[in-house]
Write a protein that holds these residues in place. Sequence first.
Motif, mmCIF file in Angstrom:
data_model
loop_
_atom_site.group_PDB
_atom_site.id
_atom_site.type_symbol
_atom_site.label_atom_id
_atom_site.label_comp_id
_atom_site.label_asym_id
_atom_site.label_seq_id
_atom_site.Cartn_x
_atom_site.Cartn_y
_atom_site.Cartn_z
ATOM 1 N N ARG A 88 2.087 82.044 49.401
ATOM 2 C CA ARG A 88 0.946 81.150 49.552
ATOM 3 C C ARG A 88 0.310 80.814 48.201
ATOM 4 O O ARG A 88 -0.096 79.705 47.946
ATOM 5 C CB ARG A 88 -0.085 81.805 50.475
ATOM 6 N N GLU A 89 0.268 81.832 47.314
ATOM 7 C CA GLU A 89 -0.400 81.649 46.014
ATOM 8 C C GLU A 89 0.283 80.603 45.140
ATOM 9 O O GLU A 89 -0.329 80.064 44.235
ATOM 10 C CB GLU A 89 -0.392 82.980 45.235
ATOM 11 N N THR A 90 1.559 80.355 45.395
ATOM 12 C CA THR A 90 2.300 79.354 44.611
ATOM 13 C C THR A 90 2.763 78.234 45.542
ATOM 14 O O THR A 90 3.899 77.778 45.450
ATOM 15 C CB THR A 90 3.478 80.001 43.850
ATOM 16 N N ASP A 91 1.866 77.827 46.418
ATOM 17 C CA ASP A 91 2.075 76.679 47.299
ATOM 18 C C ASP A 91 3.344 76.777 48.144
ATOM 19 O O ASP A 91 3.980 75.760 48.435
ATOM 20 C CB ASP A 91 2.053 75.383 46.484
ATOM 21 N N GLY A 92 3.724 78.004 48.499
ATOM 22 C CA GLY A 92 4.838 78.184 49.433
ATOM 23 C C GLY A 92 6.183 78.466 48.785
ATOM 24 O O GLY A 92 7.142 78.789 49.477
ATOM 25 N N TRP A 93 6.264 78.345 47.461
ATOM 26 C CA TRP A 93 7.547 78.589 46.790
ATOM 27 C C TRP A 93 7.538 79.920 46.035
ATOM 28 O O TRP A 93 6.589 80.208 45.298
ATOM 29 C CB TRP A 93 7.857 77.464 45.789
ATOM 30 N N GLY A 94 8.599 80.694 46.220
ATOM 31 C CA GLY A 94 8.800 81.889 45.416
ATOM 32 C C GLY A 94 9.815 81.555 44.339
ATOM 33 O O GLY A 94 10.755 80.784 44.582
ATOM 34 N N TYR A 95 9.633 82.108 43.136
ATOM 35 C CA TYR A 95 10.519 81.813 42.007
ATOM 36 C C TYR A 95 11.112 83.099 41.459
ATOM 37 O O TYR A 95 10.405 84.096 41.295
ATOM 38 C CB TYR A 95 9.743 81.142 40.873
ATOM 39 N N ALA A 96 12.397 83.061 41.138
ATOM 40 C CA ALA A 96 13.034 84.203 40.478
ATOM 41 C C ALA A 96 14.068 83.668 39.501
ATOM 42 O O ALA A 96 14.510 82.518 39.617
ATOM 43 C CB ALA A 96 13.708 85.115 41.508
ATOM 44 N N ALA A 97 14.433 84.480 38.512
ATOM 45 C CA ALA A 97 15.461 84.064 37.553
ATOM 46 C C ALA A 97 16.303 85.273 37.192
ATOM 47 O O ALA A 97 15.767 86.345 36.885
ATOM 48 C CB ALA A 97 14.813 83.453 36.316
ATOM 49 N N PHE A 98 17.618 85.111 37.245
ATOM 50 C CA PHE A 98 18.534 86.206 36.960
ATOM 51 C C PHE A 98 19.250 85.926 35.632
ATOM 52 O O PHE A 98 20.027 84.970 35.529
ATOM 53 C CB PHE A 98 19.538 86.353 38.110
ATOM 54 N N ALA A 99 18.939 86.751 34.626
ATOM 55 C CA ALA A 99 19.534 86.552 33.304
ATOM 56 C C ALA A 99 21.049 86.661 33.407
ATOM 57 O O ALA A 99 21.569 87.579 34.059
ATOM 58 C CB ALA A 99 18.983 87.583 32.321
ATOM 59 N N GLU A 100 21.743 85.732 32.783
ATOM 60 C CA GLU A 100 23.223 85.670 32.796
ATOM 61 C C GLU A 100 23.784 85.623 34.215
ATOM 62 O O GLU A 100 24.951 85.921 34.428
ATOM 63 C CB GLU A 100 23.826 86.866 32.043
ATOM 64 N N GLY A 101 22.922 85.341 35.186
ATOM 65 C CA GLY A 101 23.374 85.321 36.575
ATOM 66 C C GLY A 101 23.621 86.708 37.131
ATOM 67 O O GLY A 101 24.240 86.861 38.182
ATOM 68 N N ASN A 102 23.102 87.721 36.440
ATOM 69 C CA ASN A 102 23.296 89.104 36.879
ATOM 70 C C ASN A 102 22.249 89.475 37.941
ATOM 71 O O ASN A 102 21.055 89.472 37.651
ATOM 72 C CB ASN A 102 23.169 90.029 35.654
ATOM 73 N N PRO A 103 22.703 89.809 39.171
ATOM 74 C CA PRO A 103 21.765 90.129 40.256
ATOM 75 C C PRO A 103 20.803 91.276 39.908
ATOM 76 O O PRO A 103 19.731 91.379 40.497
ATOM 77 C CB PRO A 103 22.675 90.541 41.419
ATOM 78 N N GLN A 104 21.180 92.115 38.949
ATOM 79 C CA GLN A 104 20.329 93.256 38.559
ATOM 80 C C GLN A 104 19.294 92.873 37.517
ATOM 81 O O GLN A 104 18.450 93.690 37.144
ATOM 82 C CB GLN A 104 21.165 94.404 37.971
ATOM 83 N N LYS A 105 19.378 91.655 36.973
ATOM 84 C CA LYS A 105 18.494 91.307 35.852
ATOM 85 C C LYS A 105 17.511 90.206 36.193
ATOM 86 O O LYS A 105 17.520 89.133 35.588
ATOM 87 C CB LYS A 105 19.339 90.862 34.644
ATOM 88 N N GLN A 106 16.654 90.465 37.189
ATOM 89 C CA GLN A 106 15.619 89.501 37.544
ATOM 90 C C GLN A 106 14.538 89.583 36.463
ATOM 91 O O GLN A 106 14.020 90.664 36.191
ATOM 92 C CB GLN A 106 15.081 89.832 38.934
ATOM 93 N N ILE A 107 14.165 88.440 35.852
ATOM 94 C CA ILE A 107 13.283 88.491 34.678
ATOM 95 C C ILE A 107 11.890 87.891 34.883
ATOM 96 O O ILE A 107 11.040 88.002 34.014
ATOM 97 C CB ILE A 107 13.945 87.781 33.457
#
Length: 174
Positions: A128-147
């Motif tokens: 709700r705090e970001t108008d309904g969108w959640g954001y994530a980013a994975f460095a090098e596409g590595n599922p373990q490296k959410q930044i």
Amino acid sequence: MSHIQRCSPMQRWMLVAGLSAIVLGVLSVVAQQNLAHTIRYPKGYRSWTHVKTAILHPGHPLYNDFGGIHHVYANDKAARALQQNAKKFPDGSILVFDLLEAPTENNATGEGKRKVLAVMVKDSKRFRETDGWGYAAFAEGNPQKQIVTDMKTACHNCHAGQAHRDYVFSEWRP
Ligand code: HEC
């Protein structure tokens, strides 16, 4: 006899209310900061609908963060919303921004190493705090490296310019 200082019921109530507000405030800050970590790596996105591709060259204002070649993918819900030019994306929509290096050799620009995999997930209650969108980013596409630690400052503030299109930049081309 003993002279114990006692709070009036009103004072006690105010104390409880004040403490609860502090605790809730701290909890919501913690929850907000950890929200990006609750977004799962978008497994299988390479088989989703390809929306568009673009290359940002040196000199582009966003080159530092987004230089290279990127492809945008949409899951079924998001793809349908894009194709219908919908005003709102339904909960469960997922968009992926797949950014790779773009080396040029022999006058041909191709795909290099993956730099980052950025994800937007629609969940109007959770985010709700970001108008309904959640954001994530994975460095090098590595599922373990959410930044992402602060979805608002790292991502949403810039996407806010697209409020009239539910915070999404990419458009569907036939
Ligand atoms: C400085 C502005 C800016 C910031 C910050 C930013 N984005 Fe974007 N984002 C864009 C633009 C511009 C596009 C459209 C790219 C295109 O059209 O090829 C985009 C596209 C996307 C897309 C594809 C869907 C769409 O809106 O077109 C996703 C997913 C995405 N961004 C995720 C993120 C995430 C996650 C973050 C935070 C780590 C982030 N973005 C931060 C500007 C930004």
